[in-house]
Design a protein around this motif. Structure first.
Motif, PDB file in Angstrom:
ATOM      1  N   GLU A  23      -6.616 -24.256 -14.827  1.00 47.07           N
ATOM      2  CA  GLU A  23      -6.058 -22.914 -15.634  1.00 47.07           C
ATOM      3  C   GLU A  23      -6.559 -21.585 -15.066  1.00 47.07           C
ATOM      4  O   GLU A  23      -7.533 -21.632 -14.410  1.00 47.07           O
ATOM      5  N   GLN A  24      -6.134 -20.683 -15.456  1.00 41.21           N
ATOM      6  CA  GLN A  24      -6.653 -19.305 -15.227  1.00 41.21           C
ATOM      7  C   GLN A  24      -7.295 -18.702 -16.494  1.00 41.21           C
ATOM      8  O   GLN A  24      -6.729 -18.565 -17.642  1.00 41.21           O
ATOM      9  N   LEU A  25      -8.599 -18.676 -16.292  1.00 40.74           N
ATOM     10  CA  LEU A  25      -9.460 -18.101 -17.376  1.00 40.74           C
ATOM     11  C   LEU A  25      -9.829 -16.520 -17.273  1.00 40.74           C
ATOM     12  O   LEU A  25     -10.048 -16.178 -16.330  1.00 40.74           O
ATOM     13  N   LYS A  26      -9.429 -15.971 -18.535  1.00 42.12           N
ATOM     14  CA  LYS A  26      -9.916 -14.520 -18.433  1.00 42.12           C
ATOM     15  C   LYS A  26     -11.141 -14.386 -19.090  1.00 42.12           C
ATOM     16  O   LYS A  26     -11.578 -14.596 -20.403  1.00 42.12           O
ATOM     17  N   VAL A  27     -11.983 -13.757 -18.279  1.00 42.19           N
ATOM     18  CA  VAL A  27     -13.476 -13.635 -18.871  1.00 42.19           C
ATOM     19  C   VAL A  27     -13.686 -12.160 -18.893  1.00 42.19           C
ATOM     20  O   VAL A  27     -13.455 -11.268 -17.894  1.00 42.19           O
ATOM     21  N   MET A  28     -14.226 -11.561 -20.028  1.00 41.03           N
ATOM     22  CA  MET A  28     -14.859 -10.344 -19.873  1.00 41.03           C
ATOM     23  C   MET A  28     -16.058 -10.444 -20.229  1.00 41.03           C
ATOM     24  O   MET A  28     -16.862 -11.160 -20.957  1.00 41.03           O
ATOM     25  N   THR A  29     -16.966  -9.687 -19.267  1.00 40.79           N
ATOM     26  CA  THR A  29     -18.328  -9.707 -19.348  1.00 40.79           C
ATOM     27  C   THR A  29     -18.823  -8.191 -18.954  1.00 40.79           C
ATOM     28  O   THR A  29     -18.400  -7.461 -18.507  1.00 40.79           O
ATOM     29  N   SER A  30     -19.892  -8.012 -19.667  1.00 42.26           N
ATOM     30  CA  SER A  30     -20.591  -6.867 -19.548  1.00 42.26           C
ATOM     31  C   SER A  30     -21.976  -6.772 -18.446  1.00 42.26           C
ATOM     32  O   SER A  30     -22.154  -7.840 -17.982  1.00 42.26           O
ATOM     33  N   GLY A  31     -22.185  -5.716 -18.158  1.00 34.77           N
ATOM     34  CA  GLY A  31     -23.121  -5.361 -17.004  1.00 34.77           C
ATOM     35  C   GLY A  31     -24.330  -5.995 -16.764  1.00 34.77           C
ATOM     36  O   GLY A  31     -24.568  -6.630 -15.809  1.00 34.77           O
ATOM     37  N   GLY A  32     -24.820  -6.485 -17.929  1.00 34.21           N
ATOM     38  CA  GLY A  32     -26.224  -7.240 -17.782  1.00 34.21           C
ATOM     39  C   GLY A  32     -26.419  -8.640 -17.183  1.00 34.21           C
ATOM     40  O   GLY A  32     -27.079  -9.113 -16.790  1.00 34.21           O
ATOM     41  N   PHE A  33     -24.975  -9.193 -17.562  1.00 35.42           N
ATOM     42  CA  PHE A  33     -24.899 -10.500 -17.184  1.00 35.42           C
ATOM     43  C   PHE A  33     -24.194 -10.847 -15.960  1.00 35.42           C
ATOM     44  O   PHE A  33     -23.938 -11.895 -15.208  1.00 35.42           O
ATOM     45  N   THR A  34     -23.660  -9.799 -15.444  1.00 36.19           N
ATOM     46  CA  THR A  34     -22.649  -9.782 -14.353  1.00 36.19           C
ATOM     47  C   THR A  34     -23.120 -10.220 -12.985  1.00 36.19           C
ATOM     48  O   THR A  34     -22.511 -11.137 -12.261  1.00 36.19           O
ATOM     49  N   ALA A  35     -24.292  -9.863 -12.684  1.00 38.18           N
ATOM     50  CA  ALA A  35     -24.760 -10.522 -11.634  1.00 38.18           C
ATOM     51  C   ALA A  35     -24.992 -12.161 -11.414  1.00 38.18           C
ATOM     52  O   ALA A  35     -24.456 -12.655 -10.473  1.00 38.18           O
ATOM     53  N   ALA A  36     -25.482 -12.510 -12.523  1.00 39.60           N
ATOM     54  CA  ALA A  36     -25.563 -13.849 -12.514  1.00 39.60           C
ATOM     55  C   ALA A  36     -24.057 -14.554 -12.829  1.00 39.60           C
ATOM     56  O   ALA A  36     -24.069 -15.626 -12.197  1.00 39.60           O
ATOM     57  N   TYR A  37     -23.457 -14.189 -13.499  1.00 39.14           N
ATOM     58  CA  TYR A  37     -21.879 -14.547 -13.597  1.00 39.14           C
ATOM     59  C   TYR A  37     -21.213 -14.644 -12.060  1.00 39.14           C
ATOM     60  O   TYR A  37     -20.488 -15.592 -11.911  1.00 39.14           O
ATOM     61  N   LYS A  38     -21.579 -13.799 -11.252  1.00 44.57           N
ATOM     62  CA  LYS A  38     -21.126 -13.577 -10.124  1.00 44.57           C
ATOM     63  C   LYS A  38     -21.615 -14.688  -9.129  1.00 44.57           C
ATOM     64  O   LYS A  38     -20.802 -15.038  -8.243  1.00 44.57           O
ATOM     65  N   LEU A  39     -22.567 -15.350  -9.492  1.00 47.79           N
ATOM     66  CA  LEU A  39     -23.231 -16.393  -8.625  1.00 47.79           C
ATOM     67  C   LEU A  39     -22.620 -17.744  -9.230  1.00 47.79           C
ATOM     68  O   LEU A  39     -22.288 -18.766  -8.727  1.00 47.79           O
ATOM     69  N   LEU A  40     -22.635 -17.865 -10.761  1.00 46.59           N
ATOM     70  CA  LEU A  40     -22.040 -19.015 -11.531  1.00 46.59           C
ATOM     71  C   LEU A  40     -20.838 -19.311 -11.449  1.00 46.59           C
ATOM     72  O   LEU A  40     -20.193 -20.348 -11.312  1.00 46.59           O
ATOM     73  N   GLY A  41     -19.886 -18.272 -11.787  1.00 46.42           N
ATOM     74  CA  GLY A  41     -18.656 -18.245 -11.636  1.00 46.42           C
ATOM     75  C   GLY A  41     -17.849 -18.999 -10.814  1.00 46.42           C
ATOM     76  O   GLY A  41     -17.075 -19.898 -11.029  1.00 46.42           O
ATOM     77  N   PRO A  42     -18.098 -18.655  -9.503  1.00 47.01           N
ATOM     78  CA  PRO A  42     -17.419 -19.171  -8.305  1.00 47.01           C
ATOM     79  C   PRO A  42     -17.894 -20.784  -8.192  1.00 47.01           C
ATOM     80  O   PRO A  42     -17.084 -21.574  -7.655  1.00 47.01           O
ATOM     81  N   GLN A  43     -19.060 -21.217  -8.743  1.00 47.84           N
ATOM     82  CA  GLN A  43     -19.479 -22.475  -8.505  1.00 47.84           C
ATOM     83  C   GLN A  43     -18.511 -23.376  -9.669  1.00 47.84           C
ATOM     84  O   GLN A  43     -18.150 -24.581  -9.455  1.00 47.84           O
ATOM     85  N   TYR A  44     -18.508 -22.569 -10.884  1.00 49.91           N
ATOM     86  CA  TYR A  44     -17.657 -23.330 -12.109  1.00 49.91           C
ATOM     87  C   TYR A  44     -16.096 -23.648 -11.253  1.00 49.91           C
ATOM     88  O   TYR A  44     -15.734 -24.598 -11.562  1.00 49.91           O
ATOM     89  N   ALA A  45     -15.842 -22.517 -10.821  1.00 51.73           N
ATOM     90  CA  ALA A  45     -14.291 -22.702 -10.194  1.00 51.73           C
ATOM     91  C   ALA A  45     -14.050 -23.692  -9.489  1.00 51.73           C
ATOM     92  O   ALA A  45     -13.299 -24.350  -9.314  1.00 51.73           O
ATOM     93  N   GLU A  46     -15.200 -23.791  -8.344  1.00 47.69           N
ATOM     94  CA  GLU A  46     -14.929 -24.883  -7.164  1.00 47.69           C
ATOM     95  C   GLU A  46     -15.087 -26.204  -7.887  1.00 47.69           C
ATOM     96  O   GLU A  46     -14.322 -27.067  -7.458  1.00 47.69           O
ATOM     97  N   GLN A  47     -15.770 -26.386  -8.768  1.00 43.21           N
ATOM     98  CA  GLN A  47     -15.971 -27.738  -9.373  1.00 43.21           C
ATOM     99  C   GLN A  47     -14.864 -28.078 -10.284  1.00 43.21           C
ATOM    100  O   GLN A  47     -14.549 -29.271 -10.466  1.00 43.21           O
TER     101      GLN A  47
END
Length: 252
Positions: A23-47
């Motif tokens: 599925e395509q998930l729509k994620v709204m994220t605020s600035g403070g966690f964005t850098a971590a999300y940019k690392l973890l998000g692609p890993q979630y998507a890959e798996q």
């Protein structure tokens, strides 16, 4: 991806990936966690095989891009990542499922100056006060850290409030351009900015720790996949990635 982290991802996501259509998930994220999300998000998507449609916006404030304002307009999301107390308000309003709340990380406030400028010392309250007092211009964000700076930090330092609250854009970018001499914002939002020097975190006794949390809106189209994403980002094995962005792990 680190082998242990990859193993965890397979455990958390494997059953979901095999039993459900991607599925395509729509994620709204605020600035403070964005850098971590940019690392973890692609890993979630890959798996998982899912894709992530990411929308950036502050946790609060008057800007139309702010996550609460987006939800108030009826915009749909599967996951919201934001300041914990702002998320709690959305839960009270019935916009986010209370059972879905996941603690992600703690964020502290830091200070930057333009790259090439003299790096000040802010190890003590007196040193921080001197830096802010002498600065020709001070910038802080329109999110949780900026509200704290404007309403509490200057009082704690025993000095008049000064500075400008920056709307929508990262504070560090304004310092890098030379528009402001000193910038204050959450560390995780300062570190990715080019053209600034990170001085350090402000002293602990005048520090403000912001908890970042995530939840699943009641209008989420893919709540099961959203739950898997949140479990993935909050996992113990993800903490090295989280900490690398300037955030602090939540004690569990």
């Amino acid at each position: 991806m680190k082998p242990l982290f990859k193993t965890l991802a397979a455990v958390v996501l494997g059953t979901l990936a095999l039993s459900a259509q991607a599925e395509q998930l729509k994620v709204m994220t605020s600035g403070g966690f964005t850098a971590a999300y940019k690392l973890l998000g692609p890993q979630y998507a890959e798996q998982s095989g899912d894709t992530l449609d990411t929308i950036l916006g502050p946790s609060m404030g008057k800007a139309p891009e702010a996550i609460p304002n987006r939800l108030a307009r009826g915009e749909q999301a599967d996951v919201v990542i934001m300041v914990g107390y702002a998320l709690d308000e959305l839960i009270k309003q019935g916009k986010v499922d209370p059972a879905s709340r996941v603690e992600l990380a703690d964020s502290r406030i830091g200070l930057v100056v333009k790259e090439g400028a003299a790096k000040p010392v802010i190890n003590t309250d007196a040193e921080l006060k001197a830096v802010l007092s002498k600065a020709k211009s001070v910038a802080y964000s329109d999110s949780a850290s900026g509200v704290y700076v404007e309403k509490e930090l200057f009082k704690k330092l025993g000095m008049p409030a000064k500075g400008t609250m920056i709307q929508r854009v990262p504070v560090g970018e304004q310092v890098a351009k030379g528009d402001y001499e000193v910038g204050l914002q959450q560390v995780a939002e300062l570190l990715p900015v080019k053209g600034v020097t990170f001085v350090g975190k402000i002293p602990e006794d005048v520090q403000s720790i912001t908890r970042f949390a995530a939840g699943i809106p009641v209008n989420a189209k893919h709540p099961e996949q959203a739950k898997a994403l949140l479990q993935f980002m909050a996992s113990p094995e993800a903490q090295q990635e989280v900490q690398s962005t300037g955030l602090d792990s939540v004690s569990r």
